[in-house]
Motif scaffolding. Structure first.
Motif, PDB file in Angstrom:
ATOM      1  N   ILE A 183       0.820  -1.215   0.000  1.00 35.95           N
ATOM      2  CA  ILE A 183       0.000   0.000   0.000  1.00 35.95           C
ATOM      3  C   ILE A 183       0.855   1.266   0.000  1.00 35.95           C
ATOM      4  O   ILE A 183       0.448   2.303  -0.536  1.00 35.95           O
ATOM      5  CB  ILE A 183      -0.994  -0.018   1.184  1.00 35.95           C
ATOM      6  N   ASP A 184       2.060   1.203   0.562  1.00 39.13           N
ATOM      7  CA  ASP A 184       2.939   2.369   0.596  1.00 39.13           C
ATOM      8  C   ASP A 184       3.282   2.868  -0.808  1.00 39.13           C
ATOM      9  O   ASP A 184       3.428   4.065  -1.027  1.00 39.13           O
ATOM     10  CB  ASP A 184       4.224   2.067   1.364  1.00 39.13           C
ATOM     11  N   THR A 185       3.393   1.962  -1.765  1.00 40.91           N
ATOM     12  CA  THR A 185       3.676   2.337  -3.152  1.00 40.91           C
ATOM     13  C   THR A 185       2.552   3.219  -3.702  1.00 40.91           C
ATOM     14  O   THR A 185       2.808   4.214  -4.386  1.00 40.91           O
ATOM     15  CB  THR A 185       3.820   1.069  -4.024  1.00 40.91           C
ATOM     16  N   LEU A 186       1.319   2.873  -3.392  1.00 42.09           N
ATOM     17  CA  LEU A 186       0.177   3.637  -3.880  1.00 42.09           C
ATOM     18  C   LEU A 186       0.042   4.977  -3.161  1.00 42.09           C
ATOM     19  O   LEU A 186      -0.306   5.993  -3.775  1.00 42.09           O
ATOM     20  CB  LEU A 186      -1.101   2.816  -3.757  1.00 42.09           C
ATOM     21  N   ILE A 187       0.340   5.003  -1.886  1.00 41.22           N
ATOM     22  CA  ILE A 187       0.310   6.264  -1.150  1.00 41.22           C
ATOM     23  C   ILE A 187       1.371   7.217  -1.695  1.00 41.22           C
ATOM     24  O   ILE A 187       1.128   8.418  -1.841  1.00 41.22           O
ATOM     25  CB  ILE A 187       0.469   6.011   0.360  1.00 41.22           C
ATOM     26  N   THR A 188       2.524   6.680  -2.051  1.00 40.40           N
ATOM     27  CA  THR A 188       3.571   7.496  -2.672  1.00 40.40           C
ATOM     28  C   THR A 188       3.095   8.053  -4.004  1.00 40.40           C
ATOM     29  O   THR A 188       3.340   9.218  -4.322  1.00 40.40           O
ATOM     30  CB  THR A 188       4.861   6.671  -2.855  1.00 40.40           C
ATOM     31  N   ALA A 189       2.387   7.253  -4.793  1.00 40.94           N
ATOM     32  CA  ALA A 189       1.858   7.722  -6.081  1.00 40.94           C
ATOM     33  C   ALA A 189       0.874   8.873  -5.873  1.00 40.94           C
ATOM     34  O   ALA A 189       0.879   9.844  -6.639  1.00 40.94           O
ATOM     35  CB  ALA A 189       1.183   6.571  -6.824  1.00 40.94           C
ATOM     36  N   ILE A 190       0.046   8.795  -4.847  1.00 42.48           N
ATOM     37  CA  ILE A 190      -0.889   9.882  -4.540  1.00 42.48           C
ATOM     38  C   ILE A 190      -0.115  11.127  -4.116  1.00 42.48           C
ATOM     39  O   ILE A 190      -0.385  12.236  -4.578  1.00 42.48           O
ATOM     40  CB  ILE A 190      -1.879   9.467  -3.435  1.00 42.48           C
ATOM     41  N   ASP A 191       0.865  10.933  -3.255  1.00 43.13           N
ATOM     42  CA  ASP A 191       1.653  12.052  -2.733  1.00 43.13           C
ATOM     43  C   ASP A 191       2.438  12.754  -3.840  1.00 43.13           C
ATOM     44  O   ASP A 191       2.457  13.976  -3.922  1.00 43.13           O
ATOM     45  CB  ASP A 191       2.594  11.537  -1.645  1.00 43.13           C
ATOM     46  N   GLU A 192       3.067  11.985  -4.715  1.00 40.34           N
ATOM     47  CA  GLU A 192       3.850  12.573  -5.805  1.00 40.34           C
ATOM     48  C   GLU A 192       2.966  13.153  -6.893  1.00 40.34           C
ATOM     49  O   GLU A 192       3.324  14.128  -7.542  1.00 40.34           O
ATOM     50  CB  GLU A 192       4.800  11.528  -6.386  1.00 40.34           C
ATOM     51  N   ASP A 193       1.814  12.553  -7.139  1.00 48.20           N
ATOM     52  CA  ASP A 193       0.804  13.030  -8.085  1.00 48.20           C
ATOM     53  C   ASP A 193       1.406  13.484  -9.413  1.00 48.20           C
ATOM     54  O   ASP A 193       1.239  14.632  -9.838  1.00 48.20           O
ATOM     55  CB  ASP A 193      -0.014  14.148  -7.450  1.00 48.20           C
ATOM     56  N   ALA A 194       2.091  12.574 -10.085  1.00 49.59           N
ATOM     57  CA  ALA A 194       2.808  12.878 -11.332  1.00 49.59           C
ATOM     58  C   ALA A 194       1.897  13.453 -12.425  1.00 49.59           C
ATOM     59  O   ALA A 194       2.349  14.239 -13.266  1.00 49.59           O
ATOM     60  CB  ALA A 194       3.494  11.614 -11.853  1.00 49.59           C
ATOM     61  N   THR A 195       0.613  13.117 -12.431  1.00 48.75           N
ATOM     62  CA  THR A 195      -0.296  13.587 -13.472  1.00 48.75           C
ATOM     63  C   THR A 195      -1.158  14.782 -13.020  1.00 48.75           C
ATOM     64  O   THR A 195      -1.855  15.359 -13.850  1.00 48.75           O
ATOM     65  CB  THR A 195      -1.253  12.454 -13.886  1.00 48.75           C
ATOM     66  N   GLY A 196      -1.140  15.105 -11.746  1.00 50.50           N
ATOM     67  CA  GLY A 196      -1.984  16.176 -11.226  1.00 50.50           C
ATOM     68  C   GLY A 196      -3.438  15.759 -11.058  1.00 50.50           C
ATOM     69  O   GLY A 196      -4.307  16.596 -10.838  1.00 50.50           O
ATOM     70  N   ILE A 197      -3.708  14.479 -11.121  1.00 52.22           N
ATOM     71  CA  ILE A 197      -5.079  13.986 -11.064  1.00 52.22           C
ATOM     72  C   ILE A 197      -5.658  13.957  -9.655  1.00 52.22           C
ATOM     73  O   ILE A 197      -6.863  14.043  -9.453  1.00 52.22           O
ATOM     74  CB  ILE A 197      -5.175  12.597 -11.735  1.00 52.22           C
ATOM     75  N   PHE A 198      -4.787  13.876  -8.647  1.00 52.55           N
ATOM     76  CA  PHE A 198      -5.264  13.812  -7.270  1.00 52.55           C
ATOM     77  C   PHE A 198      -5.355  15.186  -6.619  1.00 52.55           C
ATOM     78  O   PHE A 198      -6.374  15.540  -6.046  1.00 52.55           O
ATOM     79  CB  PHE A 198      -4.371  12.896  -6.427  1.00 52.55           C
ATOM     80  N   TRP A 199      -4.292  15.950  -6.682  1.00 55.06           N
ATOM     81  CA  TRP A 199      -4.230  17.225  -5.973  1.00 55.06           C
ATOM     82  C   TRP A 199      -4.334  18.442  -6.894  1.00 55.06           C
ATOM     83  O   TRP A 199      -4.289  19.566  -6.456  1.00 55.06           O
ATOM     84  CB  TRP A 199      -2.954  17.322  -5.144  1.00 55.06           C
ATOM     85  N   GLY A 200      -4.456  18.199  -8.206  1.00 52.97           N
ATOM     86  CA  GLY A 200      -4.638  19.306  -9.150  1.00 52.97           C
ATOM     87  C   GLY A 200      -3.393  19.975  -9.632  1.00 52.97           C
ATOM     88  O   GLY A 200      -2.305  19.778  -9.438  1.00 52.97           O
TER      89      GLY A 200
END
Length: 86
Positions: free
Chosen positions: A69-86
């Motif tokens: 799950i840590d891998t997915l949390i990192t993906a949210i945190d890094e948000d390479a596409t701007g899809i989570f945090w804008g």
């Protein structure tokens, strides 16, 4: 602004909460889901989903399902596409 999590049987939803900007219009904090992590017991893995403007969740292609799950949390945190945090 604060970030919270909502936990259910097989999902974790990450939620953005914002304080009321005008007490006379809306005295409650707003709630906006950012991402969802769903657990599939038969495969023992987590899958990451993003939320669209209609409040529907879609599988995030930038991170494959994983037991870590840590891998997915990192993906949210890094948000390479701007899809989570804008």
């Amino acid at each position: 602004m604060r970030v919270e999590v909502e936990v259910s049987d097989r999902a974790i939803t990450i939620v953005e909460r914002r304080a009321p900007w005008r007490e006379d219009l809306a005295p409650e904090w707003t709630r906006s889901p950012v991402a969802r992590l769903r657990y599939t017991r038969s495969r023992s893995e987590w899958t990451l989903y993003w939320r669209d403007r209609n409040q529907r969740f879609h599988r995030y292609d930038g991170a494959p399902p994983t037991p870590d799950i840590d891998t997915l949390i990192t993906a949210i945190d890094e948000d390479a596409t701007g899809i989570f945090w804008g």
